[in-house]
Enzyme design. Structure first.
Site, PDB file in Angstrom:
ATOM      1  CB  CYS A  57      -0.900  -0.021   1.234  1.00  0.00           C
ATOM      2  SG  CYS A  57      -1.932   1.440   1.352  1.00  0.00           S
ATOM      3  N   GLY A  58       0.878   1.985  -1.096  1.00  0.00           N
ATOM      4  CA  GLY A  58       1.761   3.148  -1.217  1.00  0.00           C
ATOM      5  C   GLY A  58       1.389   4.279  -0.285  1.00  0.00           C
ATOM      6  CG  ASN A  64      -5.712  -2.730  -6.416  1.00  0.00           C
ATOM      7  OD1 ASN A  64      -6.527  -2.667  -5.502  1.00  0.00           O
ATOM      8  ND2 ASN A  64      -4.554  -3.366  -6.277  1.00  0.00           N
ATOM      9  CB  CYS A  84      -5.041   3.657  -4.977  1.00  0.00           C
ATOM     10  SG  CYS A  84      -4.119   2.113  -4.971  1.00  0.00           S
TER      11      CYS A  84
HETATM   12  N1  LIG Z   1      -6.033  -2.711  -2.086  1.00  0.00           N
HETATM   13  C1  LIG Z   1      -4.728  -2.993  -2.583  1.00  0.00           C
HETATM   14  C2  LIG Z   1      -3.603  -2.639  -1.646  1.00  0.00           C
HETATM   15  C3  LIG Z   1      -3.673  -1.246  -1.097  1.00  0.00           C
HETATM   16  C4  LIG Z   1      -3.324  -0.144  -2.107  1.00  0.00           C
HETATM   17  C5  LIG Z   1      -3.235   1.188  -1.427  1.00  0.00           C
HETATM   18  N2  LIG Z   1      -4.405   1.855  -1.077  1.00  0.00           N
HETATM   19  C6  LIG Z   1      -2.171   2.099  -1.995  1.00  0.00           C
HETATM   20  O1  LIG Z   1      -2.152   3.287  -1.597  1.00  0.00           O
HETATM   21  O2  LIG Z   1      -1.304   1.649  -2.734  1.00  0.00           O
HETATM   22  C7  LIG Z   1      -4.592  -4.477  -2.956  1.00  0.00           C
HETATM   23  O3  LIG Z   1      -5.036  -5.336  -2.185  1.00  0.00           O
HETATM   24  O4  LIG Z   1      -4.027  -4.759  -4.014  1.00  0.00           O
END
Ligand SMILES: N[C@@H](CCC[C@H](N)C(=O)O)C(=O)O
Length: 260
Positions: free
Chosen positions: A74-75, A171, A199
């Site tokens: 999670c970035g 995603n 995200c």
């Molecule tokens: N939901 C994603 C992981 C989380 C991504 C996140 N919000 C970000 O900021 O990169 C997954 O399960 O692939």
């Protein structure tokens, strides 16, 4: 159990942060994590992050989606945990930590902007209608003309659960180009199973994808997300994207205790 938590957000992608250096948190309790993240029955968040001790680096990041399951990188959460680690006195303005996708370096600049180094990207699947790449998490990227009126939840879910991505899913990012080096995006997140306001790995994927398909020649790309603005910079070495940095705000919201 009385649990102390901290709420952080990075461009509207929000997280419950827990200092688990003592190892008290029941890490396999999916139901508990999902309940803490629930916006009606819990604290409410897109994900939950544990900060843990690590022998080699400043700390370890353990990330859960709001469905209660651990997932890939999670970035935005990575940027937020750096701000959290600074508030706990674990780091100053520079941090090195380990996450599910490996080692990360980060720097806190003026006004709380956190710059997080993301993993190098050397595999980009370019198709006529979309691009797929992994920036720590898997991302489908496709262009849209009318981004604001798009039903991101419905369309995102269709793509996420389609045969394209099988059981693991992906995603899904919908993108509109604003100018030479600025793109707007809306993201459907796997594991949240809804649109989130931002995200970080998605913004990183969009920046690299737009460069890879020739929409921009810039190596410093601004991304308008629903919850604010992010910047992604990188170097390109043939087909490999290196020194990838995700830059944006990471803010403390509140601290609390909850019985569970
Ligand atoms: N939901 C994603 C992981 C989380 C991504 C996140 N919000 C970000 O900021 O990169 C997954 O399960 O692939």
């Amino acid at each position: 159990m009385q649990l102390t938590f901290y709420k952080y957000q990075g461009t509207g992608n929000d997280f419950v942060m827990i200092d688990n250096r003592s190892g008290f948190f029941p890490k396999d309790d999916t139901t508990l994590v999902a309940r803490l993240c629930d916006r009606r029955f819990g604290i409410g968040a897109d994900g939950l992050i544990l900060l843990e001790d690590d022998d080699q680096t400043d700390f370890r990041m353990v990330y859960y989606n709001s469905d209660g399951n651990t997932s890939s990188m999670c970035g935005n959460g990575g940027r937020c945990i750096v701000a959290f680690a600074k508030s706990l006195g674990i780091v100053n303005d520079n941090a090195t930590f380990i996450a599910v996708d490996g080692l990360h370096h980060a720097h806190i600049a003026e006004q709380g902007m956190v710059s997080l180094q993301m993993k190098d990207v050397d595999t980009i699947d370019i198709n006529a209608e979309f691009v797929f790449l992994d920036t720590g998490s898997p991302h489908h990227v496709q262009m849209e003309d009318d981004l604001q009126n798009l039903d991101v939840k419905t369309l995102g879910a269709q793509i996420r659960y389609s045969d394209l991505y099988g059981k693991a899913g992906s995603n899904v990012n919908f993108v509109h180009q604003e100018d030479q080096n600025t793109f707007s995006l809306r993201t459907y997140e796997r594991g949240v199973e809804d649109e989130t306001l931002s995200c970080g790995t998605g913004a990183t994927a969009v920046a690299i994808a737009m460069h890879a398909i020739g929409r921009t020649s810039s190596q410093a790309i601004d991304l308008n997300v629903q919850g604010g603005r992010l910047r992604v910079t990188f170097k390109q070495d043939g087909k490999r994207f290196t020194e990838v940095f995700l830059v944006g705000p990471a803010e403390f919201v509140f601290k609390g205790t909850v019985s569970c």
